[in-house]
Design a protein around this motif. Structure first.
Motif, mmCIF file in Angstrom:
data_model
loop_
_atom_site.group_PDB
_atom_site.id
_atom_site.type_symbol
_atom_site.label_atom_id
_atom_site.label_comp_id
_atom_site.label_asym_id
_atom_site.label_seq_id
_atom_site.Cartn_x
_atom_site.Cartn_y
_atom_site.Cartn_z
ATOM 1 N N VAL A 108 -5.328 -6.998 0.976
ATOM 2 C CA VAL A 108 -4.364 -6.350 1.865
ATOM 3 C C VAL A 108 -4.228 -7.190 3.130
ATOM 4 O O VAL A 108 -5.225 -7.517 3.773
ATOM 5 N N VAL B 254 -1.635 1.467 -4.918
ATOM 6 C CA VAL B 254 -0.818 0.283 -4.674
ATOM 7 C C VAL B 254 0.478 0.379 -5.486
ATOM 8 O O VAL B 254 0.452 0.668 -6.679
ATOM 9 N N VAL C 235 0.862 -1.183 0.000
ATOM 10 C CA VAL C 235 0.000 0.000 0.000
ATOM 11 C C VAL C 235 0.895 1.228 0.000
ATOM 12 O O VAL C 235 1.744 1.394 0.879
ATOM 13 N N LEU D 295 -7.122 3.952 -2.781
ATOM 14 C CA LEU D 295 -5.955 3.290 -2.221
ATOM 15 C C LEU D 295 -4.975 3.017 -3.361
ATOM 16 O O LEU D 295 -5.285 2.279 -4.294
#
Length: 427
Positions: free
Chosen positions: A356, A337, A300, A335
């Motif tokens: 995750v 990545v 992340v 989010l």
């Protein structure tokens, strides 16, 4: 006599038959009559049984699963608008695609013709500044310096030219570049006016000339190599990936003929705001494309601010890449990545599953379903083990990490608890 004997026999048989029927009827009737105690016994619930589950030894991982979409990041397109003149000039009637040498998804390197229009190439060079003007002899600026660096990276030195100045050394390097490409060198013509033998220019009437004299006008044209903006695509990093080639041979040029990704693929997920507290930058991520089977490991990188469809923020993320709203159209947090290594081109345009790992035990541990753990009045926690012969024993335990409905347990006080034992989870 015989007749009387026969009648007696028939009478005896009839009486016996009637007695048998009455006996069967009595038995049947007795089965239909139940006492109150028997009725209660018949309707009583069965003796309770227990539901058990095995004790396992496993690594516990707490995961958060969400959807994400791969985007091409920032892109750059080539849209030719003119045909450059060459030393052997031609005059095309229109701009038309005359060659296509690549396709979407391919990786391309510098100084390779990707598309050809009206006999002229479109090719990439390394550089962050887009081609916004023709680069001709005598020009100066950062884009000229960028061209010089690109030429040098291809082995074409620019001699003694000052950095950022298109001089004779840069011109020779441009000629070498087009010889490498296999195309005639594009040129610009520098029109100049010559002076007469007396040192006076002869571009118009001379006030000091004698009456009736006809002024002489002599012009010359100097040809220099140049780089047309319509032919070069500057890309920050090469090799680059082809995003699209929306044309075929014979098509008129009415828009972009090729689009390249200026950076690698980017992956942005839509995180449920209720789960945002479970995820932090740096956590491990696994990515799966169900459509192609492609998988990758990542981490992340960042979590963006809340996005609500309709608030004008859902079209882009902080990284400048397109994001899609969640399937249900609800609010989400973008989010971003970051891959452990460059994304495979097999992910291009894919909608993928992002898993995750929010927490994990360092090694395999004893684990039971959360429903198997009970707490007594003394606040001690325990599990109930069912023995092989149907007996039960209580084992005190301490609990640890939990994930996906399972909880780590450690027997307290040397109690016996092993993988494979069955514990009560309900009745």
């Amino acid at each position: 006599m015989g007749s009387r004997t026969a009648r007696r026999r028939r009478a005896v048989v009839g009486v016996a038959t009637l007695a048998g029927l009455l006996s069967v009827g009595g038995l049947a009737g007795s089965g239909l009559v139940r006492s109150p105690s028997q009725a209660a016994a018949d309707t009583r619930p069965p003796a309770p049984s227990v539901i058990t589950a095995p004790v396992t030894r496993q690594v516990l991982r707490s995961t958060v699963v969400l959807r994400g979409t791969f985007a091409d990041g920032r892109t750059v397109s080539a849209q030719p608008s003119s045909v450059a003149e060459t030393e052997a000039p031609s005059r095309p009637a229109q701009l038309v695609v005359t060659g296509v040498f690549t396709r979407a998804g391919r990786s391309v390197r510098a100084a390779r013709a990707l598309v050809e229009y009206s006999g002229r190439p479109v090719f990439p060079l390394p550089g962050a500044v887009p081609a916004y003007r023709d680069l001709v002899y005598g020009e100066q600026g950062g884009d000229v310096e960028q061209l010089q660096k690109a030429l040098a990276s291809l082995g074409h030195g620019t001699g003694g030219d000052t950095r950022g100045v298109f001089g004779p050394g840069t011109e020779q390097a441009v000629r070498a570049l087009y010889r490498q490409l296999g195309y005639p060198v594009p040129v610009s013509r520098d029109e100049s006016t010559a002076a007469d033998p007396d040192g006076r220019t002869s571009t118009g009437a001379d006030a000091s000339a004698s009456p009736g004299a006809t002024p002489r006008q002599e012009t010359s044209s100097t040809v220099h190599a140049m780089v047309p903006a319509s032919e070069v695509i500057f890309v920050p990093a090469l090799p680059a990936r082809v995003v699209s080639v929306p044309v075929q041979v014979g098509d008129p040029v009415k828009g972009p003929v090729i689009t390249l990704a200026r950076g690698g693929l980017t992956l942005t997920g839509q995180l449920d705001p209720a789960q945002a507290g479970l995820v932090t930058p740096g956590m491990k991520v696994s990515v799966l494309s169900e459509a192609t089977g492609a998988q990758a490991r990542a981490t992340v990188e960042s979590i963006g601010a809340l996005v609500t469809p309709g608030d004008g923020k859902e079209g882009s993320s902080d990284s400048g890449t397109a994001t899609a709203a969640t399937a249900g159209g609800g609010a989400y947090r973008p989010l971003v990545v970051k891959p452990d290594k460059a994304w495979s081109t097999a992910f291009a345009g894919q909608d993928v599953r992002i898993t995750v790992t929010a927490a994990s035990t360092a090694k395999a541990v004893l684990a039971v379903p959360e429903a198997a753990v009970t707490a007594g009045a003394d606040t001690h926690t325990s599990v109930t083990v069912v023995t092989a012969v149907g007996g039960r024993r209580t084992v005190r335990v301490t609990t640890g990490a939990s994930a996906d409905g399972m909880v780590q347990v450690t027997p307290a006080g040397g109690a016996d608890l092993e993988a494979g034992d069955r514990v009560v989870v309900g009745k």
